[in-house]
Motif scaffolding. Structure first.
Motif: not given
Length: 297
Positions: A136-137, A161-168, A286-297
């Motif tokens: 899938a990747l 910062t408290g900002i989620p790492a995924t966002f940054m 951000i949404n794309t990054t979240l999907r990639l992170q879930r797929a590689t977790a």
């Protein structure tokens, strides 16, 4: 008569047989692999030309008059300099070697990146040395490699910062085009500025000036702007975290918490970018990054 070794950012000043030159070439390769390939090819051509001239001189009859160890050394040094001056020209042997090496290395070369602070390199093939990417990747090797490379620095910035790492890390991906369009110094090396942070009047660190696009009154314009330059990607994340935490303009961005849309719109309202579509583009990233992170977790 001394032959100077290559210094970072300066090419073509030594042959590969110079030990210091080899060390400097390794340093250059870690920052800009493609430029290092061209330099390596040039040095191969220089060695070839030097050997060719040596063979020609040996095949030439000599009278023996006025010849001694001193004149022989001078001749050898002259041949070395002449070989260097003849190497690296368009259409020459070095260009053919460089093209061949680039074809051999392919995508791993294009995806190579380096975090100088941690002294680790990642060939962004999407592999950690244990297992290949899932089906899938496939085709997302660069993106996966980018996320792996900057994961620890983004998490350190999250702690500050408290900002989620995924966002940054998603914002870094958006600003740099997944590392394809990094801001570069005048010598072609990376400025490690992943977030497109400009150098204002209060910035006292290194800078680099590049052409960028700004939207003024709804119209894009090309302008020259000064940007901050760092020694590593980790330093870039640290400075970004400091900017978000200490600058009052971004207090609402930090307060946005875990809302991707709130984070993106907060940045746009604070004037982080002039692109009127910045919040929308960043939210999508951000949404794309979240999907990639879930797929590689």
């Amino acid at each position: 008569m001394a032959i100077n070794p290559i210094q970072p950012g300066l090419q073509g000043q030594s042959l590969a047989s110079d030990t210091k030159g080899v060390d400097a070439l390794r340093y250059s390769a870690s920052k800009d692999p493609k430029a290092a390939i061209k330099e390596t090819a040039k040095q191969f051509e220089g060695l070839f030309m030097q050997q060719l001239m040596k063979s020609m001189r040996q095949a030439t009859l000599s009278s023996g008059m006025l010849e001694n160890s001193g004149t022989q050394m001078g001749t050898e040094l002259l041949d070395t300099q002449l070989a260097q001056s003849l190497s690296g020209r368009p259409g020459g042997l070095s260009e053919m070697i460089a093209k061949h090496l680039e074809r051999q290395l392919g995508e791993p070369l294009a995806n190579m990146a380096k975090d100088a602070a941690s002294a680790q390199t990642v060939a962004a093939t999407g592999q950690t040395g244990t297992a290949p990417l899932p089906a899938a990747l496939q085709g997302k090797e660069r993106q996966v490699g980018f996320l792996k490379l900057h994961d620890s620095a983004a998490k350190a910035a999250e702690a500050e910062t408290g900002i989620p790492a995924t966002f940054m890390v998603a914002q870094a991906a958006h600003e740099s085009g997944w590392g394809r369009h990094e801001i570069r110094n005048a010598d072609g090396s990376s400025s490690f500025n992943l977030f497109g942070i400009k150098a204002g009047k209060d910035w006292t660190g290194p800078t680099t000036t590049v052409t960028t696009t700004e939207v003024v009154n709804g119209q894009p314009h090309k302008v020259q702007a000064r940007f901050r330059a760092y020694a590593s990607y980790e330093e870039s994340f640290k400075d970004y975290a400091k900017l978000m935490k200490d600058n009052p303009r971004y207090s609402k961005v930090v307060a946005a918490g875990n809302s991707a849309q709130g984070f993106a719109h907060g940045l746009q309202r604070a004037g982080y970018a002039t692109d009127p579509e910045y919040a929308k583009k960043l939210t999508n990233m951000i949404n794309t990054t979240l999907r990639l992170q879930r797929a590689t977790a």
